[in-house]
Write a protein that holds these residues in place. Sequence first.
Motif, PDB file in Angstrom:
ATOM      1  N   GLY A   1     -54.778 112.444 -25.046  1.00 12.41           N
ATOM      2  CA  GLY A   1     -55.100 111.236 -24.292  1.00 12.41           C
ATOM      3  C   GLY A   1     -56.137 111.503 -23.218  1.00 12.41           C
ATOM      4  O   GLY A   1     -55.985 112.433 -22.420  1.00 12.41           O
ATOM      5  N   ASP A   2     -57.219 110.713 -23.227  1.00 12.30           N
ATOM      6  CA  ASP A   2     -58.202 110.747 -22.152  1.00 12.30           C
ATOM      7  C   ASP A   2     -58.835 112.129 -21.961  1.00 12.30           C
ATOM      8  O   ASP A   2     -58.786 112.706 -20.872  1.00 12.30           O
ATOM      9  N   VAL A   3     -59.456 112.656 -22.998  1.00 11.21           N
ATOM     10  CA  VAL A   3     -60.017 114.005 -22.916  1.00 11.21           C
ATOM     11  C   VAL A   3     -61.551 114.054 -22.989  1.00 11.21           C
ATOM     12  O   VAL A   3     -62.139 115.127 -22.859  1.00 11.21           O
ATOM     13  N   PHE A   4     -62.220 112.918 -23.160  1.00 16.35           N
ATOM     14  CA  PHE A   4     -63.671 112.942 -23.366  1.00 16.35           C
ATOM     15  C   PHE A   4     -64.448 112.539 -22.113  1.00 16.35           C
ATOM     16  O   PHE A   4     -65.371 111.724 -22.160  1.00 16.35           O
ATOM     17  N   TYR A   5     -64.088 113.142 -20.981  1.00 15.73           N
ATOM     18  CA  TYR A   5     -64.694 112.796 -19.698  1.00 15.73           C
ATOM     19  C   TYR A   5     -65.769 113.791 -19.264  1.00 15.73           C
ATOM     20  O   TYR A   5     -66.449 113.575 -18.267  1.00 15.73           O
ATOM     21  N   ASP A   6     -65.935 114.892 -19.996  1.00 18.97           N
ATOM     22  CA  ASP A   6     -66.900 115.921 -19.635  1.00 18.97           C
ATOM     23  C   ASP A   6     -67.652 116.339 -20.892  1.00 18.97           C
ATOM     24  O   ASP A   6     -67.036 116.551 -21.949  1.00 18.97           O
ATOM     25  N   SER A   7     -68.979 116.490 -20.804  1.00 18.91           N
ATOM     26  CA  SER A   7     -69.781 116.720 -22.009  1.00 18.91           C
ATOM     27  C   SER A   7     -69.466 118.042 -22.686  1.00 18.91           C
ATOM     28  O   SER A   7     -69.291 118.096 -23.917  1.00 18.91           O
ATOM     29  N   ASP A   8     -69.387 119.135 -21.927  1.00 18.76           N
ATOM     30  CA  ASP A   8     -69.111 120.435 -22.538  1.00 18.76           C
ATOM     31  C   ASP A   8     -67.709 120.492 -23.118  1.00 18.76           C
ATOM     32  O   ASP A   8     -67.494 121.016 -24.221  1.00 18.76           O
ATOM     33  N   PHE A   9     -66.758 119.956 -22.385  1.00 11.98           N
ATOM     34  CA  PHE A   9     -65.377 119.931 -22.848  1.00 11.98           C
ATOM     35  C   PHE A   9     -65.272 119.094 -24.120  1.00 11.98           C
ATOM     36  O   PHE A   9     -64.653 119.493 -25.110  1.00 11.98           O
ATOM     37  N   ALA A  10     -65.906 117.929 -24.125  1.00 17.03           N
ATOM     38  CA  ALA A  10     -65.864 117.049 -25.291  1.00 17.03           C
ATOM     39  C   ALA A  10     -66.505 117.721 -26.502  1.00 17.03           C
ATOM     40  O   ALA A  10     -65.988 117.610 -27.626  1.00 17.03           O
ATOM     41  N   ARG A  11     -67.603 118.418 -26.296  1.00 15.67           N
ATOM     42  CA  ARG A  11     -68.285 119.086 -27.405  1.00 15.67           C
ATOM     43  C   ARG A  11     -67.360 120.121 -28.069  1.00 15.67           C
ATOM     44  O   ARG A  11     -67.271 120.202 -29.300  1.00 15.67           O
ATOM     45  N   ALA A  12     -66.675 120.897 -27.258  1.00 16.90           N
ATOM     46  CA  ALA A  12     -65.751 121.898 -27.802  1.00 16.90           C
ATOM     47  C   ALA A  12     -64.588 121.232 -28.522  1.00 16.90           C
ATOM     48  O   ALA A  12     -64.147 121.704 -29.589  1.00 16.90           O
ATOM     49  N   LEU A  13     -64.097 120.137 -27.964  1.00 12.51           N
ATOM     50  CA  LEU A  13     -62.964 119.444 -28.571  1.00 12.51           C
ATOM     51  C   LEU A  13     -63.344 118.821 -29.909  1.00 12.51           C
ATOM     52  O   LEU A  13     -62.550 118.868 -30.863  1.00 12.51           O
ATOM     53  N   VAL A  14     -64.524 118.235 -29.995  1.00 18.46           N
ATOM     54  CA  VAL A  14     -64.929 117.580 -31.238  1.00 18.46           C
ATOM     55  C   VAL A  14     -64.950 118.586 -32.386  1.00 18.46           C
ATOM     56  O   VAL A  14     -64.421 118.326 -33.472  1.00 18.46           O
ATOM     57  N   GLU A  15     -65.548 119.736 -32.156  1.00 13.54           N
ATOM     58  CA  GLU A  15     -65.591 120.753 -33.210  1.00 13.54           C
ATOM     59  C   GLU A  15     -64.189 121.164 -33.627  1.00 13.54           C
ATOM     60  O   GLU A  15     -63.886 121.281 -34.823  1.00 13.54           O
TER      61      GLU A  15
END
Length: 215
Positions: A145-159
């Motif tokens: 829940g609510d994890v796409f608030y930071d670009s670098d963090f989101a990039r790692a999560l998407v992969e």
Amino acid sequence: MKTDPERFILENTSVLSPPHVPEIRLHLASEVHDLWLKTEEDLEEIGLPPPFWAFAWAGGQGLARYILDHPETVEGKRVLDFASGSGLVAIAAAKAGAVEVLAADIDPWARTAVRLNAALNDADLAFTDDDLIGRSVDFDVVLAGDVFYDSDFARALVEWFVNLAESGCLVLVGDPGRSYRPTAHLDPLATYEVPVTRALEDSEVKKTTVWKFRQ
């Protein structure tokens, strides 16, 4: 550290039900700035991120609502609640019949917050503070829940999430329109109007969607 996390949480939060998930009770903060300052003072560290464990964020409320309304999503399954914060989504999964629930969060006080909140709701779940991003995990369902608030963090999560989905894991995320939400990888499942704390957000209600990562 000047005091232990359990004492701090009990003294600086109230037992409340998130407005979109009234079935669940949590130790939540009512004053954002004051709690933030107290956390920094107690940990003797300036510049800490917000105490995520102390608030029912819109993405988590929407995802918890979806799980409670669609228990077949987790019933009888092994569930990981990533970046668990207060444990709201993990508790919802446990209440919806998951056979195993692991709440994961690297925040130093999340373990205590999740334990206290799980006890409030008679929820049986485990906790880890390991950094799981990029790892292979043995779960049927991953919730975030609510994890796409930071670009670098989101990039790692998407992969990571794409790899998990391709391996056959059901990956669901709750998101209220954060800047780095990877819409190209997502299919919408449900949308809610979620009441939130104006001091944390720019409004009193956030349109929140539960998404499924594509395989």
